[in-house]
Design a protein around this motif. Structure first.
Motif, short mmCIF file in Angstrom:
data_model
loop_
_atom_site.label_atom_id
_atom_site.label_comp_id
_atom_site.label_asym_id
_atom_site.label_seq_id
_atom_site.Cartn_x
_atom_site.Cartn_y
_atom_site.Cartn_z
N TYR A 213 0.70 -1.20 0.21
CA TYR A 213 -0.14 -0.11 0.05
C TYR A 213 0.87 1.18 0.08
CZ TYR A 213 -2.94 3.86 1.68
OH TYR A 213 -3.56 4.82 1.76
N TYR A 214 0.59 2.33 -0.77
CA TYR A 214 1.10 3.34 -0.84
C TYR A 214 -0.15 4.56 -1.05
CZ TYR A 214 6.10 2.61 -0.99
OH TYR A 214 7.41 2.28 -1.03
N PRO A 215 -0.09 5.48 -0.26
CA PRO A 215 -1.29 6.27 -0.57
C PRO A 215 -1.38 7.17 -1.88
CG PRO A 215 -0.12 6.79 1.54
CD PRO A 215 0.66 5.86 0.93
N THR A 216 -0.23 7.32 -2.28
CA THR A 216 0.09 7.68 -3.79
C THR A 216 -0.47 6.89 -4.89
OG1 THR A 216 2.23 7.08 -3.94
CG2 THR A 216 1.57 9.56 -3.04
N GLN A 217 -0.60 5.61 -4.62
CA GLN A 217 -1.20 4.86 -5.67
C GLN A 217 -2.53 4.20 -5.63
OE1 GLN A 217 1.70 1.62 -6.43
NE2 GLN A 217 3.56 2.99 -6.00
N GLY A 218 -3.60 5.20 -5.17
CA GLY A 218 -4.78 4.85 -4.77
C GLY A 218 -5.79 4.66 -6.15
N ASN A 219 -5.15 5.07 -7.19
CA ASN A 219 -5.86 4.88 -8.40
C ASN A 219 -5.77 3.32 -9.05
OD1 ASN A 219 -6.80 7.58 -8.74
ND2 ASN A 219 -4.93 8.20 -9.89
N TRP A 220 -4.76 2.61 -8.34
CA TRP A 220 -4.52 1.57 -9.02
C TRP A 220 -5.17 0.41 -8.03
CZ3 TRP A 220 -2.67 1.32 -13.44
CH2 TRP A 220 -1.66 2.30 -13.81
N GLY A 221 -5.72 0.63 -6.93
CA GLY A 221 -6.70 -0.08 -6.08
C GLY A 221 -6.88 0.31 -4.87
N PRO A 222 -7.94 -0.03 -4.05
CA PRO A 222 -8.09 0.16 -2.65
C PRO A 222 -7.38 -0.26 -1.81
CG PRO A 222 -9.75 -1.29 -3.23
CD PRO A 222 -8.89 -0.94 -4.42
N ARG A 223 -7.33 0.30 -0.65
CA ARG A 223 -6.54 -0.12 0.50
C ARG A 223 -7.45 -1.12 1.19
NH1 ARG A 223 -4.14 3.78 5.74
NH2 ARG A 223 -2.58 2.17 6.64
N ILE A 224 -6.85 -2.32 1.50
CA ILE A 224 -7.50 -3.49 2.29
C ILE A 224 -7.11 -3.88 3.52
CG2 ILE A 224 -8.53 -4.23 0.03
CD1 ILE A 224 -6.70 -6.36 0.00
N GLN A 225 -5.94 -3.37 3.85
CA GLN A 225 -5.25 -3.89 5.36
C GLN A 225 -4.10 -2.68 5.44
OE1 GLN A 225 -5.04 -4.51 8.34
NE2 GLN A 225 -5.84 -6.77 7.97
N GLN A 226 -3.41 -2.65 6.75
CA GLN A 226 -2.74 -1.51 6.96
C GLN A 226 -1.67 -1.39 5.88
OE1 GLN A 226 -1.46 -3.01 10.85
NE2 GLN A 226 0.55 -3.69 10.07
N ALA A 227 -1.20 -2.46 5.14
CA ALA A 227 0.02 -2.40 4.32
C ALA A 227 -0.44 -3.05 2.97
CB ALA A 227 1.21 -2.73 4.93
N THR A 228 -1.63 -3.16 2.72
CA THR A 228 -2.03 -4.01 1.47
C THR A 228 -2.97 -3.20 0.73
OG1 THR A 228 -1.59 -6.02 2.77
CG2 THR A 228 -2.94 -6.20 0.42
N GLN A 229 -2.85 -3.11 -0.45
CA GLN A 229 -3.80 -2.96 -1.46
C GLN A 229 -4.26 -3.62 -2.48
OE1 GLN A 229 -2.10 0.88 -3.06
NE2 GLN A 229 -2.27 0.06 -5.09
N GLY A 230 -5.60 -3.43 -2.96
CA GLY A 230 -5.91 -4.25 -4.14
C GLY A 230 -5.29 -3.92 -5.23
N SER A 231 -4.96 -4.92 -6.33
CA SER A 231 -4.52 -4.35 -7.55
C SER A 231 -5.61 -4.44 -8.88
CB SER A 231 -3.41 -5.44 -7.99
OG SER A 231 -2.37 -5.33 -7.20
N LEU A 232 -5.59 -3.33 -9.43
CA LEU A 232 -6.62 -3.17 -10.53
C LEU A 232 -6.30 -4.20 -11.41
CD1 LEU A 232 -8.96 -1.30 -11.65
CD2 LEU A 232 -6.87 -0.13 -13.03
N HIS A 233 -7.35 -5.09 -12.01
CA HIS A 233 -6.87 -5.89 -13.03
C HIS A 233 -8.17 -6.39 -13.84
CE1 HIS A 233 -8.21 -8.24 -9.46
NE2 HIS A 233 -8.29 -9.27 -10.35
N ASP A 234 -8.04 -7.09 -14.92
CA ASP A 234 -9.25 -7.30 -15.92
C ASP A 234 -8.87 -8.93 -15.83
OD1 ASP A 234 -10.41 -5.03 -16.19
OD2 ASP A 234 -8.86 -4.55 -17.84
N HIS A 235 -10.16 -9.77 -15.88
CA HIS A 235 -10.03 -10.94 -16.26
C HIS A 235 -10.88 -11.29 -17.68
CE1 HIS A 235 -9.03 -12.93 -12.56
NE2 HIS A 235 -9.32 -12.10 -11.86
N ILE A 236 -10.18 -11.98 -18.39
CA ILE A 236 -10.78 -12.07 -19.96
C ILE A 236 -10.67 -13.46 -20.01
CG2 ILE A 236 -10.73 -11.69 -22.32
CD1 ILE A 236 -8.74 -9.33 -21.55
N ILE A 237 -11.91 -14.19 -20.31
CA ILE A 237 -11.97 -15.80 -20.22
C ILE A 237 -12.70 -16.16 -21.63
CG2 ILE A 237 -12.98 -17.71 -19.45
CD1 ILE A 237 -13.03 -16.43 -16.84
#
Length: 561
Positions: free
Chosen positions: A522-546
């Motif tokens: 998690y970096y506060p400056t990288q919020g556009n790439w995913g939400p904070r989900i734990q104190q030092a962890t953020q989700g990663s923006l991604h797509d699934h194509i099946i």
């Protein structure tokens, strides 16, 4: 179907009657008893244990896998001196050796199959398909081969498998672009250990005592991961290694520390470090990293959690208990008995005018062939072809990750299903088997088949009228479908594949994703790439194509669908 008329009442299911808001009484109760008596309909004595009725497939399942016996014979043939492939056993192999990656079943050509399933043609010949890593060649590569016809006889040949591909190189992949398996990973370990041992004081200071001396060294308290691809065009190979806190859900406990290495070619002595990334900065050498550390320029704004219990899929009453949650949840039950028939040996199923065969591949998973409705073929083949996940971010792992999950043998990861949770109680459960080396692996109860209520009517209409009932006619058709389900756990993801065969002739394919996120630090400056989900962890923006292959044979084989 439930039909109500101003002159009476009829039900086809005892359960519909029992589930009604107002139970049938008096004259309506008599009508119900008379109707059920005429239909001679009985509720199954044990809808949880009764096996599905059996049937016999009209033809042998020609799409089925090669047998374990054929796999072993093919393995021995490939390793024979007469084959001339100069193979090493995978357990002893180095990157510069030739060795078998896997053996599977080569898909049959449709033109060879139709004369057999539609007429009196002969059973098409079966072939194995093998990937061999050829690191011992002057120009190392990965090459696919076809071996057949099977069973192995004097006429069986080993040939390059090129006709499936149109990229110019057939079934050949440059060595640097091939699968990054155990021998390749082991070849990079000495370089990684050398580098990380040299900076153990730095990582210990930054990551709450975390150090890496190798995966088998008891002093190691960090885990590592690297994404794919490891090569963009086959001319070079690299690993963008992210370190994590180890544990049962390390995907959720990443650290802000990346090691980038160049691992091009088959000679590990030529592998080299490209640099480090931490704190959103690049350090090309150990000396540069140490200089920044000693100057106090390195530090973690947030410490990663060392206890990963919060990530586990288990019951957590400390997060709050919901009212009435202890009551048994609703369930799908085939209380009238199973209404589909199976031929397990031939992996063949019949249901409400539907019929089809099931096949299986270690890469593609469950596949369907000769899908018919009312005796007419609708689809020759329905199969998943690829499951891709592309990530985004401002960190090396997220920014450079594109997963192609057939690369990881998605089918081989279709594991055991939990009855009552993954599938309804009373489902028909089948095993799935794939080949590994000179043996075979069976994932027990990894395919389930069951009929389910659609929870809405398939069709209905009400004709209003000025009478005591408020209508002159009301008709509603109960909706149901047969579902074939498998769940593949590929790394952090659980893909739940459902194939639903509806009573009206429609076919529905559903895919649901579960499991764990592949997260980022998690970096506060990288919020556009995913939400904070734990104190030092953020989700990663991604797509699934099946993607799926649907070979439609509606009104014959000459359509353009």
């Amino acid at each position: 179907m439930l039909a109500l008329h101003s002159t009476g009442l009829t039900f086809v299911s005892l359960c519909l009657a029992l589930a009604a808001a107002v139970p049938p009484l008096g004259y309506e109760r008599k009508l119900l008893h008379d109707y059920l008596g005429k239909r001679e309909e009985k509720v199954s004595s044990s809808c949880l244990t009764d096996a599905a009725p059996t049937t016999s497939a009209p033809k042998t399942n020609v799409w089925a896998q090669i047998s374990p016996e054929d796999n072993l014979v093919v393995w021995d043939l490939l390793h024979s001196t007469t084959a001339g492939l100069n193979l090493t056993l995978p357990s002893n192999a180095k990157p510069s050796d030739n060795y078998v990656f896997w053996i599977d079943t080569l898909p049959l050509n449709k033109t060879d199959v139709l004369p057999f399933i539609d007429g009196s043609g002969t059973v098409p010949a079966k072939y194995a398909r093998a990937i061999i890593f050829e690191g011992g060649k002057h120009e190392p590569d990965s090459q696919e081969y076809m071996i057949g016809p099977l069973p192995v006889t004097n006429s069986t040949a080993i040939q390059k498998l090129d006709y499936l591909y149109n990229g110019g190189k057939g079934g050949s992949v440059p060595y640097n672009g091939r699968y990054f398996d155990g021998p390749r990973s082991s070849a990079t370990d000495p370089l990684i250990v050398s580098i990380m041992s040299n900076i153990s004081d730095i990582t210990a200071a930054l990551f709450q005592g975390g150090v890496y001396y190798g995966s088998r060294d008891n002093r190691t308290t960090l885990a590592l991961s690297s994404g794919t691809p490891q090569s963009y065009d086959g001319t070079q190979a690299f690993r963008n290694i992210m370190f994590r806190v180890p544990g049962p859900a390390s995907y959720m406990t990443p650290l802000d520390f990346f090691l980038l290495i160049d691992c091009t070619g088959t000679d590990p002595s030529l592998y080299k470090m490209k640099g480090f990334i931490t704190g959103e900065k690049f350090y090309p050498t150990i000396a540069a990293l140490r200089k920044a550390f000693e100057a106090g320029e390195l530090g973690m704004e947030y410490d990663q959690t060392l206890d990963a219990d919060w990530t586990l899929v288990d019951y957590k009453p400390e997060l709050g208990v919901r009212q009435l949650e202890s009551k048994l949840a609703p369930a799908t039950l085939e209380i009238g008995g199973k209404r589909y028939k199976v031929d397990e040996k031939n992996q063949y199923i019949e249901y409400m005018n539907w019929s089809f065969y099931i096949a299986f591949s270690r890469t593609l998973g469950v596949m369907f062939y000769d899908i018919k409705f009312k005796g007419e073929r609708i689809l020759y083949e329905l199969s998943m072809q690829e499951a891709t996940a592309q990530y985004g971010g401002n960190q090396p792992k997220a920014a450079n990750t594109v997963y192609h999950d057939t690369y990881y043998s998605l089918g081989a990861e279709m594991g055991t299903l939990i009855e009552g949770y993954d599938c309804p109680f009373g489902s028909t459960l089948w095993n799935l088997t794939y080949h590994a080396g000179n043996g075979s692996v069976t994932n027990t109860n990894s395919l389930c088949i069951f009929e389910a209520d659609m929870n809405f009517p398939l069709s209905r209409h009400r004709t209003g009228a000025s009478n005591d009932y408020g209508f002159s006619d009301l008709g509603t058709v109960k909706g149901a479908q047969l579902i074939v389900r498998a769940i593949a756990t590929v790394g952090n993801y659980d893909y739940m594949f459902d194939y639903g065969f509806h009573m009206d002739g429609s076919l529905e394919v559903s895919v649901r994703a579960s499991g764990y996120l592949q997260s980022s630090f998690y970096y506060p400056t990288q919020g556009n790439w995913g939400p904070r989900i734990q104190q030092a962890t953020q989700g990663s923006l991604h797509d699934h194509i099946i993607t799926f292959k649907g070979d439609f044979d509606i009104l014959g084989t000459k359509n353009s669908l």
